[in-house]
Enzyme design. Structure first.
Site, PDB file in Angstrom:
ATOM      1  N   HIS A  14       7.240 -20.210 -29.199  1.00 43.83           N
ATOM      2  CA  HIS A  14       7.032 -18.757 -29.233  1.00 43.83           C
ATOM      3  C   HIS A  14       7.848 -18.151 -30.375  1.00 43.83           C
ATOM      4  O   HIS A  14       9.020 -18.495 -30.554  1.00 43.83           O
ATOM      5  CB  HIS A  14       7.470 -18.152 -27.892  1.00 43.83           C
ATOM      6  N   GLU A  45       9.958 -23.068 -37.075  1.00 41.74           N
ATOM      7  CA  GLU A  45       9.163 -23.579 -35.953  1.00 41.74           C
ATOM      8  C   GLU A  45       8.812 -25.046 -36.177  1.00 41.74           C
ATOM      9  O   GLU A  45       8.877 -25.859 -35.254  1.00 41.74           O
ATOM     10  CB  GLU A  45       7.868 -22.768 -35.788  1.00 41.74           C
TER      11      GLU A  45
END
Length: 192
Positions: A113, A178
């Protein structure tokens, strides 16, 4: 989770809805000798998802399901059980999985997320962080439970918000993190 079984790699599926940049990063990670996972399937809720091209490039089975109802989720569950999948990685997957689906794979679903959870669950995370004049944003990998972006956090990476950042420039810098965070989180999650 402790799914590590000797030197056998864990059969993994990646769920995507978009460009698949995290998927690509996970595929590259899965090819490393030290990687505990082997990506056996890519599932998308959108047949136009650009990330599906990686299924062709890396010769990975791909399936498209609409996830509109429990009937289509049952088909997904059957497919995963048939393929003996033990780990589900959500990577830019824009559908909320039902409580039943999550219960079926309890402790075996991870999500990445683009915020420092518990801050900014849901969408438009970068806009919200900038609007609130936060000094940092970042990304989080967490276990999926029945509540949106609320599962146990595995790890996070902070990214400083620059004075002239736009949601787009911030998103770009966070995405780089990420790609590093997700593989590390998988290793950590599998040892828990």
């Amino acid at each position: 989770m402790a799914l590590l079984t000797g030197s056998k790699k864990i059969k993994t599926v990646v769920f995507i809805s978009g460009t698949g940049s995290n998927l690509k990063s996970l595929i590259k990670f899965s090819k490393l000798k030290k990687s505990p996972i082997s990506i056996k399937m890519i599932i998308s809720n959108d047949y136009k998802a650009k990330g599906l091209q990686y299924a062709n490039i890396y010769k990975i089975k791909k399936k498209i399901f609409n996830f509109k109802n429990t009937f289509s989720e049952k088909k997904v569950i059957n497919e995963l059980e048939k393929s003996d999948i033990n780990l589900i990685c959500l990577a830019g997957f824009m559908k909320i999985l039902s409580k039943d689906f999550v219960k079926n794979f309890k402790g075996k679903i991870l999500n990445i997320h683009p915020s420092l959870l518990p801050k900014y669950k849901g969408l438009n995370t970068h806009e919200r962080a900038i609007r609130n004049k936060d000094k940092y944003s970042g990304c989080t990998v967490h276990f999926v439970n029945s509540r949106l972006d609320s599962g146990k956090i595995i790890n996070q990476k902070k990214v400083r918000i620059k004075r002239l950042d736009t949601p787009k420039t911030l998103a770009k810098r966070i995405l780089i993190q990420e790609h590093k965070l997700y593989p590390a989180a998988i290793i950590k999650a599998l040892s828990l």
